[in-house]
Design a protein around this motif. Sequence first.
Motif, PDB file in Angstrom:
ATOM      1  N   ASP A  17      41.939  24.091  51.896  1.00 46.42           N
ATOM      2  CA  ASP A  17      41.015  22.968  51.654  1.00 46.42           C
ATOM      3  C   ASP A  17      41.333  21.820  52.607  1.00 46.42           C
ATOM      4  OD1 ASP A  17      39.887  24.413  49.649  1.00 46.42           O
ATOM      5  OD2 ASP A  17      40.539  23.125  48.005  1.00 46.42           O
ATOM      6  N   GLY A  18      42.636  21.537  52.774  1.00 44.37           N
ATOM      7  CA  GLY A  18      43.063  20.460  53.662  1.00 44.37           C
ATOM      8  C   GLY A  18      42.592  20.726  55.088  1.00 44.37           C
ATOM      9  N   GLN A  19      42.773  21.948  55.545  1.00 40.72           N
ATOM     10  CA  GLN A  19      42.348  22.281  56.917  1.00 40.72           C
ATOM     11  C   GLN A  19      40.844  22.077  57.092  1.00 40.72           C
ATOM     12  OE1 GLN A  19      43.812  26.272  56.866  1.00 40.72           O
ATOM     13  NE2 GLN A  19      45.829  25.720  57.640  1.00 40.72           N
ATOM     14  N   LEU A  20      40.078  22.567  56.101  1.00 40.53           N
ATOM     15  CA  LEU A  20      38.621  22.454  56.216  1.00 40.53           C
ATOM     16  C   LEU A  20      38.176  20.992  56.136  1.00 40.53           C
ATOM     17  CD1 LEU A  20      37.651  25.574  54.057  1.00 40.53           C
ATOM     18  CD2 LEU A  20      37.548  25.364  56.553  1.00 40.53           C
ATOM     19  N   LEU A  21      38.848  20.212  55.297  1.00 37.37           N
ATOM     20  CA  LEU A  21      38.475  18.792  55.184  1.00 37.37           C
ATOM     21  C   LEU A  21      38.868  18.006  56.427  1.00 37.37           C
ATOM     22  CD1 LEU A  21      39.287  18.150  51.417  1.00 37.37           C
ATOM     23  CD2 LEU A  21      37.025  18.295  52.492  1.00 37.37           C
ATOM     24  N   LEU A  22      39.987  18.374  57.041  1.00 37.59           N
ATOM     25  CA  LEU A  22      40.382  17.698  58.277  1.00 37.59           C
ATOM     26  C   LEU A  22      39.376  18.015  59.393  1.00 37.59           C
ATOM     27  CD1 LEU A  22      42.276  15.931  59.866  1.00 37.59           C
ATOM     28  CD2 LEU A  22      43.820  17.874  60.174  1.00 37.59           C
ATOM     29  N   LEU A  23      38.960  19.263  59.459  1.00 39.56           N
ATOM     30  CA  LEU A  23      37.955  19.639  60.460  1.00 39.56           C
ATOM     31  C   LEU A  23      36.641  18.905  60.189  1.00 39.56           C
ATOM     32  CD1 LEU A  23      38.765  23.445  60.680  1.00 39.56           C
ATOM     33  CD2 LEU A  23      39.141  21.758  62.486  1.00 39.56           C
ATOM     34  N   HIS A  24      36.303  18.780  58.911  1.00 38.71           N
ATOM     35  CA  HIS A  24      35.081  18.054  58.551  1.00 38.71           C
ATOM     36  C   HIS A  24      35.198  16.582  58.977  1.00 38.71           C
ATOM     37  CE1 HIS A  24      31.422  17.119  56.472  1.00 38.71           C
ATOM     38  NE2 HIS A  24      32.020  16.330  55.599  1.00 38.71           N
ATOM     39  N   PHE A  56      39.724  11.570  56.475  1.00 41.71           N
ATOM     40  CA  PHE A  56      40.338  12.774  55.894  1.00 41.71           C
ATOM     41  C   PHE A  56      41.011  12.447  54.562  1.00 41.71           C
ATOM     42  CE2 PHE A  56      44.415  15.184  55.578  1.00 41.71           C
ATOM     43  CZ  PHE A  56      43.866  16.367  55.112  1.00 41.71           C
ATOM     44  N   ARG A  57      41.715  11.316  54.520  1.00 38.68           N
ATOM     45  CA  ARG A  57      42.430  10.957  53.276  1.00 38.68           C
ATOM     46  C   ARG A  57      41.443  10.693  52.142  1.00 38.68           C
ATOM     47  NH1 ARG A  57      47.528   8.293  56.102  1.00 38.68           N
ATOM     48  NH2 ARG A  57      48.735  10.242  56.139  1.00 38.68           N
TER      49      ARG A  57
END
Length: 289
Positions: A17-24, A56-57
């Motif tokens: 989830d973190g990876q996808l949200l950072l990419l978003h 991201f945060r």
Amino acid sequence: MTSVGDALRTAGVERLDGQLLLLHAMGVPPNELAVRRAWLLAHGEAEVPGETLAQFRQFAQRRADGEPLAYITRHKEFFGLDLGVDARVLVPRPDTELLVQWALDVLHGPKAASDAPSPTVLDLGTGSGAVALAIRHTRPDVLVDAVDASPQALQVAQSNALALGLDIGFLQGSWFAPVTSCYDCIVSNPPYIANQDPHLAALRHEPRQALVAGPDGLQDLREIIRGAMGHLCPGGWLLVEHGYDQAVAVKALFELAGFVAITCRRDLSGHERCTGGRVIRDNHQPLVK
Ligand code: GLN
């Protein structure tokens, strides 16, 4: 300076989830996520710019509060289609692809002759349009109508249909209320959770109207199964998704309504998740109520 690795380690959400949200947060479009995720994995030391980090945060905080990932990214992949989703609609579940596959199975192959009538499908409670759009995308020769009681949900479904260039007939109303014709196949993933079910706490960000169906969760399934007889062409199929523990009750409702060839299909966890049946009718009964 904060690196990709540090940002992910301190986000307080699951790694994927973190990876996808950072990419978003970095502005990566949904169709590039897989490729850019590989980049992310290989560049743990890369610096995350301040603005991206702040964004991201915020996203990670929303995810940690239980908001579905799809509402934050505003996208969900379903049956190979990229759908726009937000809090107006239920997030399409991978298990519901089973319902789509079953509908495609009963629709047989492409039309036998060019003058044969197109098969017709009705999707009840379409939400984001996921089931209707997946069927129409796979079988462009099938005419698909889709109903939802929520005008807000229909806006989402309509914009998905437009974005994907798929033609669906949208109808607003409760189950069969706006339906005037008969169909070869009726599909539905209706609300089926009991109104006191403890699972609802985890689903609090999604529209209650799309999830909850009376004290036993069967209220809408009863109405759909009872009403379908009047809207199926001879030989037509009704296919519904239901709760993991509702197969016996749903099968009984199909029997009561007069369906034949009633069977269940299992979801990805092995639960009987969908039930279907067929209508064999003599020509004297009205097709439309
Ligand atoms: N299967 C979904 C869930 O349990 C509920 C979907 C529905 O009510 N139709 O999260």
